[in-house]
Design a protein around this motif. Structure first.
Motif, mmCIF file in Angstrom:
data_model
loop_
_atom_site.group_PDB
_atom_site.id
_atom_site.type_symbol
_atom_site.label_atom_id
_atom_site.label_comp_id
_atom_site.label_asym_id
_atom_site.label_seq_id
_atom_site.Cartn_x
_atom_site.Cartn_y
_atom_site.Cartn_z
ATOM 1 N N ALA A 42 0.833 -1.208 0.000
ATOM 2 C CA ALA A 42 0.000 0.000 0.000
ATOM 3 C C ALA A 42 0.868 1.259 0.000
ATOM 4 O O ALA A 42 0.575 2.231 -0.705
ATOM 5 N N VAL A 43 1.949 1.219 0.758
ATOM 6 C CA VAL A 43 2.869 2.360 0.815
ATOM 7 C C VAL A 43 3.591 2.520 -0.522
ATOM 8 O O VAL A 43 3.716 3.630 -1.044
ATOM 9 N N VAL A 44 4.044 1.412 -1.093
ATOM 10 C CA VAL A 44 4.750 1.454 -2.380
ATOM 11 C C VAL A 44 3.821 1.991 -3.471
ATOM 12 O O VAL A 44 4.212 2.842 -4.270
ATOM 13 N N ALA A 45 2.585 1.499 -3.499
ATOM 14 C CA ALA A 45 1.632 1.954 -4.512
ATOM 15 C C ALA A 45 1.379 3.447 -4.392
ATOM 16 O O ALA A 45 1.341 4.166 -5.402
ATOM 17 N N THR A 46 1.220 3.936 -3.185
ATOM 18 C CA THR A 46 1.007 5.370 -2.979
ATOM 19 C C THR A 46 2.214 6.160 -3.448
ATOM 20 O O THR A 46 2.080 7.159 -4.162
ATOM 21 N N ALA A 48 4.327 5.351 -5.660
ATOM 22 C CA ALA A 48 4.456 5.225 -7.109
ATOM 23 C C ALA A 48 3.334 5.932 -7.854
ATOM 24 O O ALA A 48 3.300 5.914 -9.079
ATOM 25 N N GLY A 49 2.403 6.525 -7.108
ATOM 26 C CA GLY A 49 1.309 7.251 -7.743
ATOM 27 C C GLY A 49 0.193 6.363 -8.251
ATOM 28 O O GLY A 49 -0.579 6.759 -9.120
ATOM 29 N N MET A 50 0.105 5.163 -7.711
ATOM 30 C CA MET A 50 -0.954 4.236 -8.117
ATOM 31 C C MET A 50 -2.163 4.419 -7.215
ATOM 32 O O MET A 50 -2.027 4.803 -6.059
ATOM 33 N N THR A 51 -3.342 4.122 -7.745
ATOM 34 C CA THR A 51 -4.557 4.271 -6.947
ATOM 35 C C THR A 51 -4.812 3.077 -6.039
ATOM 36 O O THR A 51 -5.589 3.168 -5.094
ATOM 37 N N SER A 52 -4.141 1.940 -6.341
ATOM 38 C CA SER A 52 -4.364 0.726 -5.567
ATOM 39 C C SER A 52 -3.119 -0.153 -5.605
ATOM 40 O O SER A 52 -2.407 -0.185 -6.620
ATOM 41 N N PRO A 53 -2.870 -0.909 -4.534
ATOM 42 C CA PRO A 53 -1.760 -1.858 -4.556
ATOM 43 C C PRO A 53 -1.934 -2.950 -5.616
ATOM 44 O O PRO A 53 -0.977 -3.623 -5.973
ATOM 45 N N ALA A 54 -3.128 -3.116 -6.148
ATOM 46 C CA ALA A 54 -3.355 -4.123 -7.191
ATOM 47 C C ALA A 54 -2.497 -3.836 -8.421
ATOM 48 O O ALA A 54 -2.126 -4.769 -9.146
ATOM 49 N N GLY A 55 -2.144 -2.584 -8.624
ATOM 50 C CA GLY A 55 -1.306 -2.215 -9.752
ATOM 51 C C GLY A 55 0.114 -2.756 -9.648
ATOM 52 O O GLY A 55 0.872 -2.738 -10.625
#
Length: 80
Positions: A42-46, A48-55
């Motif tokens: 969740a922290v990495v996704a945020t 990286a500018g992603m809306t969800s860790p699913a990315g």
């Protein structure tokens, strides 16, 4: 300013036939390294500018599994 930053890899010319830098590959390496150190997806996704860790799903194939001892330490938290 962002344009100047993203153009950096395009201006860099590696010597002796080495591959050119790619902003996409640099970002991928950064994401994989963060995941490999055990940072929350969740922290990495945020970051990286992603809306969800699913990315992050495509990146997990490049992340080595954590050693069992480290998994247990992370699950149990830090003890003193």
């Amino acid at each position: 300013m962002l344009d100047r930053l993203s153009a950096g890899p395009a201006r860099h010319r590696p010597p002796n036939g080495l591959p050119a830098l790619s902003a996409r590959r640099l970002r991928s390496t950064w994401i994989v390294n963060l995941l490999a150190t055990g940072i929350s997806p969740a922290v990495v996704a945020t970051a990286a500018g992603m809306t969800s860790p699913a990315g992050l799903a495509p990146y997990h194939q490049w992340v080595r599994p954590l050693p069992r001892k480290e998994v247990l330490r992370l699950l149990h938290g830090h003890r003193r």
